[in-house]
Enzyme design. Structure first.
Site, PDB file in Angstrom:
ATOM      1  N   ASP A  64       0.854  -1.195   0.000  1.00 40.23           N
ATOM      2  CA  ASP A  64       0.000   0.000   0.000  1.00 40.23           C
ATOM      3  C   ASP A  64       0.889   1.243   0.000  1.00 40.23           C
ATOM      4  OD1 ASP A  64      -2.220   1.577   0.055  1.00 40.23           O
ATOM      5  OD2 ASP A  64      -2.754   1.162   2.138  1.00 40.23           O
ATOM      6  N   ASP A  69       3.466  10.414  -8.685  1.00 39.67           N
ATOM      7  CA  ASP A  69       4.613  11.204  -9.152  1.00 39.67           C
ATOM      8  C   ASP A  69       4.473  11.348 -10.661  1.00 39.67           C
ATOM      9  OD1 ASP A  69       7.214  12.380  -9.406  1.00 39.67           O
ATOM     10  OD2 ASP A  69       7.866  11.266  -7.640  1.00 39.67           O
ATOM     11  N   THR A 119     -10.509   8.659   1.802  1.00 40.04           N
ATOM     12  CA  THR A 119     -11.747   8.830   2.572  1.00 40.04           C
ATOM     13  C   THR A 119     -11.615   9.919   3.639  1.00 40.04           C
ATOM     14  OG1 THR A 119     -11.019   6.953   3.861  1.00 40.04           O
ATOM     15  CG2 THR A 119     -12.741   6.534   2.253  1.00 40.04           C
TER      16      THR A 119
HETATM   17  O1  C5P Z   1      -7.640  -1.339  11.693  1.00 37.67           O
HETATM   18  P1  C5P Z   1      -8.458  -1.038  10.487  1.00 37.67           P
HETATM   19  O2  C5P Z   1      -9.308  -2.204  10.041  1.00 37.67           O
HETATM   20  O3  C5P Z   1      -9.259   0.231  10.608  1.00 37.67           O
HETATM   21  O4  C5P Z   1      -7.368  -0.816   9.332  1.00 37.67           O
HETATM   22  C1  C5P Z   1      -7.743  -0.401   8.055  1.00 37.67           C
HETATM   23  C2  C5P Z   1      -6.548  -0.299   7.162  1.00 37.67           C
HETATM   24  O5  C5P Z   1      -6.997   0.190   5.903  1.00 37.67           O
HETATM   25  C3  C5P Z   1      -5.465   0.650   7.634  1.00 37.67           C
HETATM   26  O6  C5P Z   1      -4.207   0.133   7.168  1.00 37.67           O
HETATM   27  C4  C5P Z   1      -5.801   1.943   6.935  1.00 37.67           C
HETATM   28  O7  C5P Z   1      -4.679   2.739   6.695  1.00 37.67           O
HETATM   29  C5  C5P Z   1      -6.379   1.429   5.613  1.00 37.67           C
HETATM   30  N1  C5P Z   1      -7.327   2.323   4.971  1.00 37.67           N
HETATM   31  C6  C5P Z   1      -8.489   2.805   5.594  1.00 37.67           C
HETATM   32  N2  C5P Z   1      -9.347   3.620   4.920  1.00 37.67           N
HETATM   33  C7  C5P Z   1      -9.092   3.951   3.665  1.00 37.67           C
HETATM   34  C8  C5P Z   1      -7.963   3.479   3.019  1.00 37.67           C
HETATM   35  C9  C5P Z   1      -7.092   2.644   3.715  1.00 37.67           C
HETATM   36  O8  C5P Z   1      -8.734   2.499   6.749  1.00 37.67           O
HETATM   37  N3  C5P Z   1      -9.946   4.705   3.029  1.00 37.67           N
END
Ligand code: C5P
Length: 239
Positions: A64, A69, A119
């Site tokens: 991720d 760039d 988001t």
């Molecule tokens: O612990 P949790 O289930 O909230 O983790 C969600 C993961 O997804 C984290 O690594 C976070 O950075 C990523 N993420 C997110 N929302 C997004 C994009 C990525 O929570 N819109």
């Protein structure tokens, strides 16, 4: 329940402070989880070496890195990462960036996922940056552009999964974070969906972190998530 095996649609993010803590979580989950996300927190702390190590253990890896760039740089970075044998790579959903990443990964196993709109950005933030449209219509536009650029899929909130599935078609990857089983704390995820809801909305993969990693027994928590996912079978042809 203990006979349940890993569901390849479940991706656990390694949002630990360092590789040792990440390795401990992977060890605790054992064969229950076969897909891990390595993000920017671990990037500066040996993230690529950890990704390689987990690949050697037979795990699937989602890098991720959210590349953004000029095209030439993104293409070379994606080409360099394509040698890693990893499975998914994120880039920001600008047409030049997506097309360059797709050229860079070529025919390797690394698939490009587009992050449509972060988001964390509200309609007000987008207006402030200079966009004329709100988040929902920008997401829709960028899903079309991701498809046109040859991306394998997008990262989308569960609320956008249905839209992404309907635009992208059956083989498009729709990877949704913000997944919270009923029994788990929401943490900072405000528009969360349960694993079953996200899959029914069209998600091909779920990113589910703290409900598993912060549980007293991460393996048991993963098994509960996998059991819920098993109630929504993968559509035929899904990756
Ligand atoms: O612990 P949790 O289930 O909230 O983790 C969600 C993961 O997804 C984290 O690594 C976070 O950075 C990523 N993420 C997110 N929302 C997004 C994009 C990525 O929570 N819109």
């Amino acid at each position: 329940m203990t006979s349940l095996v890993a569901d390849p649609r479940l991706i656990v993010p390694l949002d630990q402070p360092g590789p040792e803590e990440a390795r401990a979580l992977v060890a605790a989950l054992g064969d229950r989880v076969c897909f891990y996300k390595v993000g920017l927190e671990l990037f500066a702390r040996g993230g690529m070496a950890l990704a390689q190590e987990l690949k050697d253990q037979g795990k699937q890896i989602f890098l991720d890195w959210k590349l953004h760039d000029i095209g030439a740089t993104v293409e070379r970075a994606a080409a360099a990462l394509s040698d890693s044998g990893c499975d998914l790579l994120t880039v920001h959903a600008e047409p030049q960036v997506m097309a360059a990443a797709v050229r860079g990964v070529g025919r390797s196993s690394l698939k490009v996922l587009a992050v449509t709109v972060l988001t964390s950005l509200s309609d007000e933030d987008l207006k402030d940056i200079g966009y004329a449209s709100g988040a929902r219509s920008l997401v829709e536009r960028r899903i079309h552009q991701a498809l046109a650029a040859g991306c394998a899929g997008v990262v989308a909130s569960p609320q956008e999964a249905e839209l992404a599935r309907s635009i992208g078609g059956k083989d498009f990857l729709v990877v949704t974070p913000g997944v919270r089983p009923d029994w788990a704390a929401k943490n900072d995820q405000v528009r969360a969906a349960t694993p079953a809801e996200a899959l029914r909305a069209g998600a091909s993969h779920l990113v589910c972190g703290r409900p598993i990693s912060a549980a007293n027994d991460p393996e048991e928590a993963a098994l509960k998530v996998i059991a819920e996912m098993a109630s929504v079978p993968a559509p035929s042809g899904a990756a």
